[in-house]
Design an enzyme around this catalytic site. Sequence first.
Site, PDB file in Angstrom:
ATOM      1  N   ASN A  46     -21.481   8.567 -13.035  1.00  0.00           N
ATOM      2  CA  ASN A  46     -22.289   9.153 -14.108  1.00  0.00           C
ATOM      3  C   ASN A  46     -22.446   8.179 -15.266  1.00  0.00           C
ATOM      4  O   ASN A  46     -23.534   8.015 -15.811  1.00  0.00           O
ATOM      5  CB  ASN A  46     -21.628  10.424 -14.634  1.00  0.00           C
ATOM      6  CG  ASN A  46     -21.856  11.606 -13.714  1.00  0.00           C
ATOM      7  OD1 ASN A  46     -22.847  11.651 -12.992  1.00  0.00           O
ATOM      8  ND2 ASN A  46     -20.941  12.552 -13.736  1.00  0.00           N
TER       9      ASN A  46
ATOM     10  N   GLU B 168     -16.782  17.479  -8.724  1.00  0.00           N
ATOM     11  CA  GLU B 168     -16.813  16.548  -7.580  1.00  0.00           C
ATOM     12  C   GLU B 168     -15.635  16.845  -6.648  1.00  0.00           C
ATOM     13  O   GLU B 168     -15.056  15.946  -6.057  1.00  0.00           O
ATOM     14  CB  GLU B 168     -16.810  15.078  -8.044  1.00  0.00           C
ATOM     15  CG  GLU B 168     -16.165  14.804  -9.385  1.00  0.00           C
ATOM     16  CD  GLU B 168     -14.658  15.016  -9.394  1.00  0.00           C
ATOM     17  OE1 GLU B 168     -14.258  16.154  -9.734  1.00  0.00           O
ATOM     18  OE2 GLU B 168     -13.924  14.068  -9.083  1.00  0.00           O
TER      19      GLU B 168
HETATM   20  P1  GH3 Z   1     -10.384  10.689 -10.232  1.00  0.00           P
HETATM   21  O1  GH3 Z   1     -10.330   9.595  -9.250  1.00  0.00           O
HETATM   22  O2  GH3 Z   1      -9.128  10.818 -11.030  1.00  0.00           O
HETATM   23  O3  GH3 Z   1     -10.778  11.984  -9.613  1.00  0.00           O
HETATM   24  O4  GH3 Z   1     -11.508  10.269 -11.288  1.00  0.00           O
HETATM   25  P2  GH3 Z   1     -12.849  11.013 -11.623  1.00  0.00           P
HETATM   26  O5  GH3 Z   1     -13.630  10.136 -12.527  1.00  0.00           O
HETATM   27  O6  GH3 Z   1     -13.536  11.434 -10.377  1.00  0.00           O
HETATM   28  O7  GH3 Z   1     -12.310  12.313 -12.304  1.00  0.00           O
HETATM   29  P3  GH3 Z   1     -12.647  13.061 -13.620  1.00  0.00           P
HETATM   30  O8  GH3 Z   1     -12.099  14.436 -13.431  1.00  0.00           O
HETATM   31  O9  GH3 Z   1     -12.198  12.287 -14.809  1.00  0.00           O
HETATM   32  O10 GH3 Z   1     -14.211  13.122 -13.655  1.00  0.00           O
HETATM   33  C1  GH3 Z   1     -14.963  13.921 -12.817  1.00  0.00           C
HETATM   34  C2  GH3 Z   1     -16.396  13.635 -13.132  1.00  0.00           C
HETATM   35  O11 GH3 Z   1     -17.258  14.382 -12.283  1.00  0.00           O
HETATM   36  C3  GH3 Z   1     -16.739  14.002 -14.551  1.00  0.00           C
HETATM   37  C4  GH3 Z   1     -17.996  14.794 -14.458  1.00  0.00           C
HETATM   38  O12 GH3 Z   1     -18.971  14.305 -15.306  1.00  0.00           O
HETATM   39  C5  GH3 Z   1     -18.430  14.620 -13.009  1.00  0.00           C
HETATM   40  N1  GH3 Z   1     -19.109  15.799 -12.518  1.00  0.00           N
HETATM   41  C6  GH3 Z   1     -18.590  17.028 -12.315  1.00  0.00           C
HETATM   42  N2  GH3 Z   1     -19.551  17.859 -11.871  1.00  0.00           N
HETATM   43  C7  GH3 Z   1     -20.692  17.135 -11.790  1.00  0.00           C
HETATM   44  C8  GH3 Z   1     -22.046  17.449 -11.394  1.00  0.00           C
HETATM   45  O13 GH3 Z   1     -22.391  18.560 -11.008  1.00  0.00           O
HETATM   46  N3  GH3 Z   1     -22.955  16.428 -11.430  1.00  0.00           N
HETATM   47  C9  GH3 Z   1     -22.606  15.174 -11.842  1.00  0.00           C
HETATM   48  N4  GH3 Z   1     -23.550  14.239 -11.845  1.00  0.00           N
HETATM   49  N5  GH3 Z   1     -21.355  14.859 -12.214  1.00  0.00           N
HETATM   50  C10 GH3 Z   1     -20.420  15.822 -12.204  1.00  0.00           C
HETATM   51 MG    MG Z   2     -12.573  12.771  -9.011  1.00  0.00          MG
HETATM   52 MG    MG Z   3     -11.892  16.135  -9.958  1.00  0.00          MG
END
Ligand code: GH3
Ligand code: MG
Ligand code: MG
Length: 349
Positions: free
Chosen positions: A220, A255
């Site tokens: 993102n 995610e």
């Molecule tokens: P980790 O390896 O620890 O899981 O790192 P990460 O970056 O995947 O984890 P973190 O929980 O910090 O971030 C999850 C990200 O997923 C942040 C959020 O913006 C993104 N995300 C969650 N739902 C959606 C969505 O529906 N669409 C998009 N584009 N991004 C999403």
């Molecule tokens: Mg993650």
């Molecule tokens: Mg997560």
Amino acid sequence: MAALPSGAAEPRRQSSGAEESARLSALRGYCVLDTGREARFDDLTCLASSICETPVSLVSLVDRERLFFKSAHGMDVRELPYPDFFCGHAIRQRDVFVVPDAAQDPRFANHPLVADSPRVRFYAGAPLITPQDYVLGTLCVVDFVPRQLNPKQLESLRILARQVMCQLELNLQAMRDPLTELYNRRQLEEGLHREVLRARRIGAPVGVMAIDVDHFKRVNDSLGHEAGDIALRGIAEELALCVREEDIACRAGGEEFVIILPGTGEAALRSRAEAVRSTIERARIPAGDGTLKLTVSIGLASFPAYGDSGPAVLRAADVALYKAKAAGRNRVVICTPSGAHDSSSAKAA
Ligand code: GH3
Ligand code: MG
Ligand code: MG
């Protein structure tokens, strides 16, 4: 002597094994098998009986080895072990399948429900056709004397069958995550609860994979939220390729994904999870104008070894997932029931 109503479409050709397995897969996708009675379906069978003037009406779903009745008006029956009975024939038609007198019809005359009690004589079943053109079952009316339906009754049965299908479609929409089209969080919880109850009854395990995309925030941050959405859809498509007909693949939120694997014990669960991990690692995930290399961490748990209820197994899988992240990501971890863990398929992230 079976008769199609005048103007009925040609019977569909006998379905091949592959077509039947796609039909069964579509049926399972509606998550209606083994669910309880619901007034909105009972209203439709009640109306079908009333309009067609028959004592019995059923919403009948043709499963692999049985007929499952989502609604049964006038008969206390939940399922029958006869998938090839009237409804099994009716799902090969595009229009109402009518048997005016089963005792005179060589296909059905010797069937136990025709030859013996309750001595079914009349059957008319309108197919339940999905938008993808699979026939899941029928809305049917049954009588114990030979008879026919008049044109108005036939048309009403067709309309009511379409209304049954609308209800099944509404169910499906309420179960799906709109971005990925996988099952949503609510269906994850309900599906896991249902599978645990079934597993308890038959003494089988249920495996659970909790899957989280590694460092997804970076996608993102570097490419924008829209590209992130495309990547999430791409990951969901890869996951969908890894599941079997009986598995339930869900987007748990953000995610994070969960796959429920009925009948899968620890050894098979580990190898299935490793296959998922390496599938994602090898895939080129679309995002923005190009593709991305992404990895996932996976936590595993199963019923009954790691928890005696759906929520308990899910919590255990989440603990394992947390450990997979802490151990460096891009790996599969299963906690031992005592809480220690081993990295069954660790890969350097
Ligand atoms: P980790 O390896 O620890 O899981 O790192 P990460 O970056 O995947 O984890 P973190 O929980 O910090 O971030 C999850 C990200 O997923 C942040 C959020 O913006 C993104 N995300 C969650 N739902 C959606 C969505 O529906 N669409 C998009 N584009 N991004 C999403
Ligand atoms: Mg993650
Ligand atoms: Mg997560």
